[in-house]
Design an enzyme around this catalytic site. Structure first.
Site, PDB file in Angstrom:
ATOM      1  N   GLY A  44       0.796  -1.214   0.000  1.00 43.41           N
ATOM      2  CA  GLY A  44       0.000   0.000   0.000  1.00 43.41           C
ATOM      3  C   GLY A  44       0.827   1.261   0.000  1.00 43.41           C
ATOM      4  O   GLY A  44       2.063   1.225  -0.009  1.00 43.41           O
ATOM      5  N   LYS A  57      -4.688   5.701   3.584  1.00 45.34           N
ATOM      6  CA  LYS A  57      -3.914   4.520   3.229  1.00 45.34           C
ATOM      7  C   LYS A  57      -4.643   3.761   2.129  1.00 45.34           C
ATOM      8  O   LYS A  57      -5.808   3.404   2.288  1.00 45.34           O
ATOM      9  CB  LYS A  57      -3.713   3.626   4.453  1.00 45.34           C
ATOM     10  CG  LYS A  57      -2.844   2.408   4.200  1.00 45.34           C
ATOM     11  CD  LYS A  57      -2.603   1.640   5.492  1.00 45.34           C
ATOM     12  CE  LYS A  57      -1.687   0.452   5.266  1.00 45.34           C
ATOM     13  NZ  LYS A  57      -1.434  -0.291   6.534  1.00 45.34           N
ATOM     14  N   ASP A  95       2.268  -8.319  14.408  1.00 44.13           N
ATOM     15  CA  ASP A  95       3.322  -7.743  13.565  1.00 44.13           C
ATOM     16  C   ASP A  95       3.969  -6.546  14.256  1.00 44.13           C
ATOM     17  O   ASP A  95       4.262  -5.527  13.627  1.00 44.13           O
ATOM     18  CB  ASP A  95       2.761  -7.344  12.203  1.00 44.13           C
ATOM     19  CG  ASP A  95       3.869  -7.049  11.182  1.00 44.13           C
ATOM     20  OD1 ASP A  95       4.994  -7.555  11.370  1.00 44.13           O
ATOM     21  OD2 ASP A  95       3.619  -6.305  10.213  1.00 44.13           O
TER      22      ASP A  95
END
Length: 407
Positions: A43, A60, A155
């Site tokens: 992205g 985004k 993450d």
């Protein structure tokens, strides 16, 4: 000699990704694109202005090639839904979602100024103990709410912890990128389309996440926080490998180099906290971020005390009052003797109507009665003496003229 395929790959790596929007373009009738902030593998993030509110936001988008992947679109949608449910000040806020005319989805987030912890490490090297612990505790505060609502990040890494600058010069750590989060909230799909996909950054992934990306709980984020704290304090990784298989093998089997060998000036107790975060078995780690915050409390700076209390309240842990490192008397001389609970402080301002006054001891009652009796007796003697003196004076005055007359 490079082959044609290698040359093409090198050329593609040097080329900038195609951004699906143009500067000045107005999206959804209200967002005007100002500039590109950054791009990634899936992205791109741009700065935009909400036309009606004159407010800066971050948009985004998914890149066109990523938007063609159904699993990637699902992860993107999951990030929007997961982030929108969280209100912690330590998580980037999502305010809106939309779709471009070409079909690519986009997320509207709060605009942040500053840099991520990965950039700070690269520019300045190891951080001081106070800063490193304070940043990790702020991340714990954001995770406390996420975990409480059934969201696991999966993450976490320095690049996903953004140190945002504020107008009041106080910086705050914001967790970003919930794109591969595991969600167990009703109405939010959380399963990956293929569990064999390696999702996340291997250097920061727990052994159980490497084994099965979908079969993890909140303790995988505890592992990642341990790696992050190790790296913030040493500017080095506890596990190394020249290839991805070697790195994964080290994470699964190798014992990390003790942090004190990298930085001997650290407190021994802090080294034990990092070691516990990096236990291979999830059951041997801290059960939640509340326990981790309690363990870090003795080494945390005074300004982190409010964060620790907030983490404990959300996660259900109550830290002992002596756990938080106190500032020295010279730092807060006017607060050193103010240790009474809030309830007692309030009772000094208003009557206590909820509990009866403590009964006085019999000894004190007898002393009070004796004192009152003594005072009353003294007063009575004084009055009697005063009356006698007055009567004597009157008698003398009455008899004086008679004596004179007889003379």
């Amino acid at each position: 000699m490079s082959t044609h395929a290698e040359a093409r790959l090198e050329r593609e790596m040097l080329e900038e990704p195609v951004v699906p929007v143009q500067v000045g373009e107005i999206l959804a009738g209200k967002y005007r694109v100002e500039r590109v902030l950054g791009t990634g593998g899936m992205g791109v993030v741009v700065e935009a202005v909400h036309i009606e509110l004159d407010q800066r936001v971050a948009l985004k988008f998914m890149l066109p090639e990523a938007a063609a992947n159904e699993a990637a679109v699902e992860r993107f949608s999951r990030e929007a839904r997961a982030s929108a449910k969280l209100q912690s000040d330590n998580i980037v806020h999502v305010s809106d979602i939309g779709t471009l005319a070409t079909g690519e989805p986009f997320i509207v987030m709060e605009y942040l100024e500053g840099e991520d912890l990965g950039q700070i490490l690269q520019a300045h090297g190891p951080l001081g103990v106070d800063d490193a612990i304070d940043y990790v505790l702020q991340a714990c505060a954001g995770l406390a709410e996420a975990h409480a609502t059934g969201i696991i990040h999966r993450d976490l890494k320095p690049a996903n912890l953004f140190l945002a600058r504020r107008v009041d010069t106080v910086s705050v750590v914001k967790i970003v990128d919930f794109g591969i989060s595991k969600v167990s909230v009703p109405g939010v799909v959380g399963k990956l389309s293929a569990t064999c996909d390696l999702m996340g950054s291997p250097l920061y992934m727990s052994p159980e996440q490497l084994a099965s990306s979908s079969d993890v709980d909140a303790r995988t984020d505890i592992w990642s926080l341990g790696i992050i704290l190790y790296e913030l304090l040493t500017a080095a990784a506890p596990f190394e490998g020249d290839t991805l298989p070697q790195l994964c093998s080290a994470v699964m089997l190798a014992i990390p180099l003790p942090i004190l060998e990298k930085r001997p000036d650290l407190p021994a107790g802090l080294s034990e906290v990092v070691t516990k975060c990096l236990e291979k078995k999830a059951n041997d780690r801290y059960a939640n971020v509340g326990e981790l915050a309690d363990a870090l409390a003795p080494f945390a700076p005074p300004q982190s005390s409010a964060t620790i209390v907030r983490i404990s309240r959300v996660s259900g842990n109550l830290p002992p009052p002596s756990a938080v490192r106190r500032s020295s008397p010279s730092e807060r001389p006017h607060l050193e003797h103010v240790e009474q609970p809030l309830g007692h402080t309030a009772s000094s301002w208003t009557p206590d109507r909820t509990s009866p006054a403590a009964p006085r001891s019999p000894k004190r009652l007898w002393l009070a009665v004796a004192l009152v009796s003594a005072v009353a007796g003294a007063a009575g003697v004084f009055v009697l003496r005063r009356e006698d003196v007055t009567r004597g004076s009157l008698t003398s005055e009455r008899s004086a003229p008679a004596s004179t007359g007889s003379a």
